[in-house]
Motif scaffolding. Sequence first.
Motif, PDB file in Angstrom:
ATOM      1  N   VAL A   1     -16.390   0.721   0.734  1.00  0.00           N
ATOM      2  CA  VAL A   1     -16.430  -0.570   0.036  1.00  0.00           C
ATOM      3  C   VAL A   1     -16.765  -0.314  -1.423  1.00  0.00           C
ATOM      4  CG1 VAL A   1     -17.625  -2.779  -0.116  1.00  0.00           C
ATOM      5  CG2 VAL A   1     -17.157  -1.793   2.106  1.00  0.00           C
ATOM      6  N   LYS A   2     -16.022  -0.970  -2.315  1.00  0.00           N
ATOM      7  CA  LYS A   2     -16.326  -0.815  -3.741  1.00  0.00           C
ATOM      8  C   LYS A   2     -16.661  -2.181  -4.334  1.00  0.00           C
ATOM      9  CE  LYS A   2     -12.958  -0.662  -6.809  1.00  0.00           C
ATOM     10  NZ  LYS A   2     -11.713  -0.465  -7.530  1.00  0.00           N
ATOM     11  N   ILE A   3     -17.240  -2.125  -5.514  1.00  0.00           N
ATOM     12  CA  ILE A   3     -17.571  -3.361  -6.223  1.00  0.00           C
ATOM     13  C   ILE A   3     -16.523  -3.581  -7.294  1.00  0.00           C
ATOM     14  CG2 ILE A   3     -19.247  -4.484  -7.724  1.00  0.00           C
ATOM     15  CD1 ILE A   3     -21.421  -3.001  -6.331  1.00  0.00           C
ATOM     16  N   ASN A   4     -15.961  -4.756  -7.333  1.00  0.00           N
ATOM     17  CA  ASN A   4     -15.009  -5.110  -8.382  1.00  0.00           C
ATOM     18  C   ASN A   4     -15.815  -5.681  -9.541  1.00  0.00           C
ATOM     19  OD1 ASN A   4     -13.167  -6.489 -10.039  1.00  0.00           O
ATOM     20  ND2 ASN A   4     -11.735  -6.632  -8.335  1.00  0.00           N
ATOM     21  N   LYS A   5     -15.902  -4.885 -10.622  1.00  0.00           N
ATOM     22  CA  LYS A   5     -16.800  -5.259 -11.708  1.00  0.00           C
ATOM     23  C   LYS A   5     -16.333  -6.517 -12.419  1.00  0.00           C
ATOM     24  CE  LYS A   5     -19.367  -3.094 -15.367  1.00  0.00           C
ATOM     25  NZ  LYS A   5     -19.364  -2.156 -16.442  1.00  0.00           N
ATOM     26  N   ALA A   6     -15.020  -6.690 -12.498  1.00  0.00           N
ATOM     27  CA  ALA A   6     -14.498  -7.840 -13.235  1.00  0.00           C
ATOM     28  C   ALA A   6     -14.793  -9.137 -12.501  1.00  0.00           C
ATOM     29  CB  ALA A   6     -12.998  -7.674 -13.434  1.00  0.00           C
TER      30      ALA A   6
ATOM     31  N   LEU B   1     -16.918  -9.361  -9.834  1.00  0.00           N
ATOM     32  CA  LEU B   1     -18.261  -9.292  -9.258  1.00  0.00           C
ATOM     33  C   LEU B   1     -18.268  -9.618  -7.775  1.00  0.00           C
ATOM     34  CD1 LEU B   1     -20.668 -10.638 -12.001  1.00  0.00           C
ATOM     35  CD2 LEU B   1     -20.312  -8.315 -11.243  1.00  0.00           C
ATOM     36  N   ILE B   2     -17.313  -9.031  -7.064  1.00  0.00           N
ATOM     37  CA  ILE B   2     -17.330  -9.160  -5.614  1.00  0.00           C
ATOM     38  C   ILE B   2     -17.130  -7.788  -5.011  1.00  0.00           C
ATOM     39  CG2 ILE B   2     -16.478 -11.529  -5.468  1.00  0.00           C
ATOM     40  CD1 ILE B   2     -13.710 -10.278  -4.881  1.00  0.00           C
ATOM     41  N   MET B   3     -17.471  -7.693  -3.711  1.00  0.00           N
ATOM     42  CA  MET B   3     -17.223  -6.421  -3.016  1.00  0.00           C
ATOM     43  C   MET B   3     -15.831  -6.461  -2.416  1.00  0.00           C
ATOM     44  SD  MET B   3     -20.559  -4.936  -1.663  1.00  0.00           S
ATOM     45  CE  MET B   3     -22.183  -5.307  -2.219  1.00  0.00           C
ATOM     46  N   GLU B   4     -15.216  -5.282  -2.359  1.00  0.00           N
ATOM     47  CA  GLU B   4     -13.873  -5.194  -1.785  1.00  0.00           C
ATOM     48  C   GLU B   4     -13.836  -4.019  -0.846  1.00  0.00           C
ATOM     49  OE1 GLU B   4     -11.140  -6.686  -5.512  1.00  0.00           O
ATOM     50  OE2 GLU B   4     -11.503  -4.553  -5.204  1.00  0.00           O
ATOM     51  N   GLU B   5     -13.082  -4.199   0.243  1.00  0.00           N
ATOM     52  CA  GLU B   5     -12.890  -3.057   1.130  1.00  0.00           C
ATOM     53  C   GLU B   5     -11.818  -2.171   0.518  1.00  0.00           C
ATOM     54  OE1 GLU B   5     -11.923  -4.092   5.127  1.00  0.00           O
ATOM     55  OE2 GLU B   5     -10.885  -2.182   5.431  1.00  0.00           O
TER      56      GLU B   5
END
Lengths: 387, 139
Positions: free
Chosen positions: B32-37, B39-43
């Motif tokens: 899982v990564k964080i989408n900085k733009a 501000l949500i988590m993404e698989e």
Amino acid sequence: MSAPEVFPLSVGPITGHAFNADRSQVCVSLNSSDAQVMAYDGTGWKTTETLSEHDKLITSIDWAPNSNRIVTCSQDRNAYVWTQVPDPQTGELTWKPTLVLLRINRAATFVRWSPNEDKFAVASGARAIAICSFDEENNWWVSRLLKKPIRSTVLSIDWHPNNVLLAAGSADQKARVFSAFIKDVDKRPGPTVWGDKLPFNTICGEWSSPNGGWVHSVAFSPSGDAMAFVSHDSSISIIYPGGPGVITVKTTILPYVTLTWTSESSIVTAGHDCQPHVFQGSENGWAMVGSLDSSKGTHRHTGQRNQIEAFNRFRQADSRGSQGEEDTELLPTVHQNTITSVRAFDGSPDRVTRVSTSGVDGRLVLWDANAVGQPVGLAGKMAGLRM
Amino acid sequence: MSGTVDIPDDVKKSLRKFRFARRDAGSAALIVKINKAKLIMEEEEQFDSISLEDLSEELPENSPRFVLLSYELHHRDGRKSFPLVLINWAPSTCEIGMLTLHASSLIQFQNAADVSKVIEIRDGTESLTKEAIDAKLLV
């Protein structure tokens, strides 16, 4: 044979200089935490912009010719990459800095762009070399440290033409060749005389200075098949890993601190003797052939024989107990103090026609790399030397 | 609990599905990564059976990630169990802003995934080895 062009840029030392691709501009650090970008206006070099971001002395500068980016590193443990962008208000091109966190805890001493200009290496007093590459995903320069087996300050580095191998000279009296392979930036390099299959931080070789002295400067030959280093024991060594191994030339001249290859068989070195010397050779052997500085009458010593060794002059002053009869404020050489940097100026890497030097005397001088002066005067002086 | 980074519902569903999936052999991983733009988590990716060496190759060298690992653990008495472990992949070469965002959302993610064991990997590829994980889990 053309005479050297002398540009006195400042009263104090020049700590680093780098020319742009067409040699119309130079970025210099005049012993301060600011770098000056200077342009040639026909008569001399005039400052067009001041790059002001570092907190402490800038120790080294390099200008990438193709991507037109400047990298500066400083005693404040940081490096900045400067790119030219249009200023939002005026629309003119200005240099904008990007901080690179090197993660070192001592001063940075030397920086060079890699041949493909996608990475740069920073030598430091933290017994490590930081290899920096740009991470697109995070929009950020990432630095990885080469640490083992460096035991002291790294004084100088040079990249191999294949963009992966890096030579480093260090104050622990060793010159080493490392692999600085970065996974997403480099393609797997082909085998070279230095080895193949080279993950990051592999040591391809380690050589000591002959009599024990800091290794001040290292450089790969234009083809990358040989490497030369100069050390504080007044020697120059050339390494041929595919051939005879190490060829050492020991001199009785004051130590060299910088060198550059002008072809596959000739090297220009410079240092505490205040003049650039030329060495020529091949796998069969190397020898000094002379000096690029043949100044005879440019200073007040007109008529006197060419005293091209500062060492000899001080020895005279010591034995006579005085400074000498004539005005001895000026050295007979073009540079009045140690030359700290010699770089190729004109010509292709394997046939350099001119070199530029800068030094502690604040002068930037362009030399004709083929104007090798008479070694006769030198030999005469050396014959008279007694230790 | 609110925080800077939101965990969207589809990620929460993936986490639950991963947690309850039956495992017979091999270690499975969910990255899982964080989408900085936004501000949500993404698989980012899911692996059904992967060795730790391959997993460390897949993970980025310079970006932080959360890895939910169903690890095939061989106990000293011969038993095999598949504990759920959260690997906090945070190499020190990461950009500082990302690292801070990642660290601040760790607790939130841990609660959403309902995982008790967290292993920190700060050095990058060299530290993610079978020996290191075994040492942490075989108490």
